[in-house]
Design a protein around this motif. Structure first.
Motif, PDB file in Angstrom:
ATOM      1  N   TYR A 152      -2.402   8.847  -8.053  1.00  0.00           N
ATOM      2  CA  TYR A 152      -3.106   8.119  -6.716  1.00  0.00           C
ATOM      3  C   TYR A 152      -4.709   8.387  -6.794  1.00  0.00           C
ATOM      4  CZ  TYR A 152       1.728   7.249  -5.095  1.00  0.00           C
ATOM      5  OH  TYR A 152       3.071   6.847  -5.357  1.00  0.00           O
ATOM      6  N   GLU A 179       3.207   6.244 -14.982  1.00  0.00           N
ATOM      7  CA  GLU A 179       1.842   6.003 -14.516  1.00  0.00           C
ATOM      8  C   GLU A 179       0.998   6.905 -15.125  1.00  0.00           C
ATOM      9  OE1 GLU A 179       2.345   5.874 -10.487  1.00  0.00           O
ATOM     10  OE2 GLU A 179       4.296   4.583 -10.532  1.00  0.00           O
ATOM     11  N   ASP A 224       0.870  -1.037   0.027  1.00  0.00           N
ATOM     12  CA  ASP A 224      -0.011   0.128   0.078  1.00  0.00           C
ATOM     13  C   ASP A 224       0.842   1.410   0.023  1.00  0.00           C
ATOM     14  OD1 ASP A 224      -2.157  -1.797   0.280  1.00  0.00           O
ATOM     15  OD2 ASP A 224      -2.408  -1.471   2.387  1.00  0.00           O
ATOM     16  N   THR A 249      -1.527  -0.194  -3.702  1.00  0.00           N
ATOM     17  CA  THR A 249      -0.639   0.626  -4.743  1.00  0.00           C
ATOM     18  C   THR A 249       0.802   0.998  -4.192  1.00  0.00           C
ATOM     19  OG1 THR A 249      -2.529   1.801  -5.294  1.00  0.00           O
ATOM     20  CG2 THR A 249      -0.708   2.982  -5.813  1.00  0.00           C
TER      21      THR A 249
END
Lengths: 332, 332, 332, 332
Positions: free
Chosen positions: A318, A272, A76, A233
């Motif tokens: 995020y 990302e 995480d 993540t």
């Protein structure tokens, strides 16, 4: 919103990342109102104080925490949004310390020189003007410098069963000493152990890039932050998001490796955010990277790669966590 | 005011600092209007160009000059005031080059990996908007980036009878690749040989701090500068003065040594300007240094220490040379 | 066999690799009988001599040469077989020099310390016993240390149009300061310019690995060597072959890069000798490499990778050149 | 003489220095007969094994211990005399591991390259001939290499409340990977915590200096050692004494700092042994230091400074501890 206030007593200070029981167990979404002691544990108070006489080197850089975040697991990412940092005293201190500092022989760059002389500077804080005052000791010169509060040390428990001193910056964050860790930013740290076990400390009322002599304008700090958790993540090197910039902090020696880590971290982040492959991201970074040094004094050096958001298309890191936390902060 | 215009032909390019006869002899106070070819010697013109196929590695980073400055002797300082830098073409080029770049194995960080893939990017210049256009090749992404002209390479003949490649940054300046070398600044370089023998080149339409892949937005440049000489005043590491900042550039490996050099250089400068002793200057720098990296790719790495003038009392570096040259430039 | 004897006068010393006219033109196969002055240019003669007072830093590390080798062209390899090195004086000198040495702040590892104290040691040579005598100055201690003559500096003109100080080690050889450069070995250097233009100097009567303080037992030397040329065979990093070992010298900063260069060089050599691919050579080196440091004091550091021949099958480097030169040497 | 035999089961392996409860409490003078598993935890057994498939990176470099030594306190020195190291299996293994090794991009020297290919080598041990057999995979080449058992990892619990991975070498010893840690030597380690809490592991049947690819000929080992304690005598960097040499191991990055640490450590030792001041010791070291690299692959690099005893007057380190332990070992 859960709110936790915590002002540790001297016996509650912690000196490591990992290896200590949590001071609190909190849930994601909690607001923390913390007090942090300065890196000298409050022992340096006058220009006549010599660090070798007044400091206890086993008690430097005390941290406030650690906080066990319910539900946090390896893989995480922890998000710490710094709502506010306010000096908790009306003065800060800085000093040369024997065998420490970027321009001194040290334990690690071990040479045959005697230590540099010790000297302590006290910076008075003028809250109204928002400045700290530098007073030279060799000549008659006083300067007002903007007070720019930041935290030198923000970290989680390390991976690999390790326990690291609060003087160390590394993958787990820790003593990165970057002026980017300031009010309004969100710091993302990969979780290595159950509960994340993060702590914060080492308030600086001001610091230059590189932290040359090894001690900024060190001062106790009132810190307000919101804690969030991003499940499933991972994050490798510590990241910082502000309204204006994406930032990655790498820590290593020699200094080029610290910077390379931050660059590789940013290339991953650009991938990302925009789907860029590594060569395109490398190229883009070549033309837009800001690379202000963080520290060149700690056990690992820390370097920063930073990109201005206004050069990029809108992105959502995020899942928009930073914007969410900014909005939440405004409601406090 | 003497004015010299010079657009070297290909056979007039020079590839070293030191070791070549001057292209011109000039007197202090001369205005130069120069043209510089790009670092690829103009050979990289299309995204289909592969550097290993089109470049001649014996002919990269051509310099314009060298100029013999009448009266310049070792122990003096050369002042180069950059009045203007204007892109001389409507496009710039950048590329990954085998075994070159901060995130690649290189001749010096010799590893067993195959080279990274070669890829070339062409940046169209939009003069009206003042931008260059980045076009990704892995995804559909185009970005407008501000055109911020700078010179990667500015230097004098080295000391110690040496002749150095134009790819090298060191005490003599050279290939420092710092975005601080931009229009409006004055660069101070210590003179090592009679006549100083300086040259300039390596125009960048834009560059990030660190120059990650090793090539900025490389482009031919029209450069206007004024040359002055400060007698009997040595300068160790290259200095740059702008209206807003004092800057020192250090070059070495590992990167911390490049930065240390720039810090030591700035501590010396603060001593000259304000009489601070080395400990006071070290302390002040600790709190106010800006430390943006220049390059982490060249034979030596280059790092910068930079101070905002608005944090300091009024000072007069080199007898007010920068202000004088700014004023002179306005009369052109 | 052509024989050339050369004892340069003070005005014939050379201070660079490249940039100077040859002292002699010789053909491959020539035997040279040379004299080399010590690195201090003979100016340090007594324990009461302070380097900062008696040395001229513009005249340190004088070289004997350069020699233009007929037929040598870029892409060839020069072979220098050292038949003999005999001390030309009955004493050698060593000294700490301000801002020089592995355990001192230096121009490149620039710190705020004052220089270490200067001290000079004179080593008497006892030819009969084959020793030099160390006499401590802080306590009553004298030691006999074996006299192991070597040359600190052996090099050719550099590539890329450069001229480098004789204080620098790099791809062209130069001031590598490795004890491996001793009588009986053959040194292989890649040729960068027509004629190769090699020179030698910097005799050491003895040196430890790393050359800590920066000066070995420095002494004038009588050097006998045979020069050969290997056509159309490039060599990247300097190689040394003895009857017992293959050795590659890498020079760079930081030190790990110097060593990596020597390792990559040896992996290439193992490939040439035995056809090993890079992974097999890497593995073999992992288990058999000897890695004695050369110098950690010069502009570049030099590190060594060395393999004992008795661990390997018989090999023939450069067509058996070393064995051939050994045989030739025996006929003198 | 107390004797302790210990062959840990898999669940008894320890992976850190510090942070784990002792396996045994022993008194000074105890003889230990230990078994250590190899660094791969025995999971790499065939040339067809790929590390990324068979290794568990959370379970590499298992240690045997830790041992709590009665009476050991911070400020003391632990002496470990290695009486014997005998391979516990008839084969050892070595392998390239993705993103690990001196000639590969790594987590710390982070570049954009793909990992090098994985390849595993198995070395058969011939006890009669005292050799291990290298078999190349790219060509038909087999070599017999002397079996020279050593321990890569020997350490105590760290200072400063830290817990460090068994992959790390530092002041506390740990994963130094130096071939000097062989049968017959005495290793001196400063005690940081009550009981010292030392452990050992990482047997190598053979290793080159530098441990290029990161894995030696890794093999389980039967280790016999005697433990002694030297009260009220601190040791900074790990020291090793043999019948023939004094050795100090420094660990840091960049590599020059590791070596500087070992040099400073040896200068201190020469001062203790012979009363030399730092300048005389620096000078002597300059002429007699042997500097074989240990590892250039671990989290810190390790470098060695080594002096041959036959160059020095008779000395008595730690009150003649090594001679005493050698004598004791002969009585077993």
């Amino acid at each position: 919103m859960d709110v936790v206030e915590y002002r540790p007593t001297r016996d509650q200070y912690v000196w490591t990342f990992g290896g200590v029981a949590p001071s609190h167990r909190i849930t994601p979404g909690t607001l923390l109102r913390l007090w942090t002691e300065d890196a000298f544990s409050g022992r340096l108070t006058s220009t006549s104080d010599r660090p070798s006489a007044v400091l206890n080197m086993a008690e430097v850089n005390p941290q406030t925490g650690p906080f066990f975040v319910e539900g946090a697991e390896p893989g995480d990412t922890l998000a710490l949004h710094f709502v506010d940092m306010t000096p908790a005293r009306d003065w800060g201190a800085s000093s040369t310390i024997p065998f420490f500092g970027a321009l001194s022989t040290t334990e690690r760059t071990a040479l045959l020189h005697d230590p540099l002389p010790e000297r302590t500077w006290i910076y008075e804080l003028d809250r109204a003007r928002g400045v700290v005052r530098f007073a030279a000791q060799s000549v008659d010169l006083e300067l007002e410098l903007p007070c720019n509060p930041m935290l030198g040390t923000v970290g989680v428990a390390p991976a690999g069963r390790e326990v690291r001193s609060s003087l160390v910056p590394d993958l787990f964050g820790g003593n990165m000493d970057t002026p980017e860790m300031k009010p309004g930013v969100t710091c993302y740290l990969g979780v290595n152990v159950e509960g994340a076990l993060f702590s914060v400390g080492d308030g600086h009322y001001r610091q230059g890039e590189g932290e040359s002599c090894g001690t900024a304008v060190e001062g106790a700090m009132d810190v307000t932050l919101i804690v969030e958790l991003i499940k499933d993540t991972p994050t490798v090197w510590p990241r910082i998001e502000s309204d204006t910039h994406y930032t990655v902090v790498g820590s290593a020696r020699p200094l080029e490796d610290a910077w390379r880590a931050s660059q590789i971290g940013m290339i991953a982040w650009l991938g990302e955010l925009y789907g860029l492959d590594r060569l395109d991201a490398y190229q883009l970074l070549t033309q837009i990277s800001e690379s202000p040094l963080a520290n060149v004094v700690d056990t690992n050096y820390s370097a920063v790669t930073k990109i201005a958001k206004n050069l990029l298309p809108a992105g959502s890191a995020y899942g928009g966590m930073h914007a969410h936390l900014r909005d939440t902060a405004r409601t406090i």
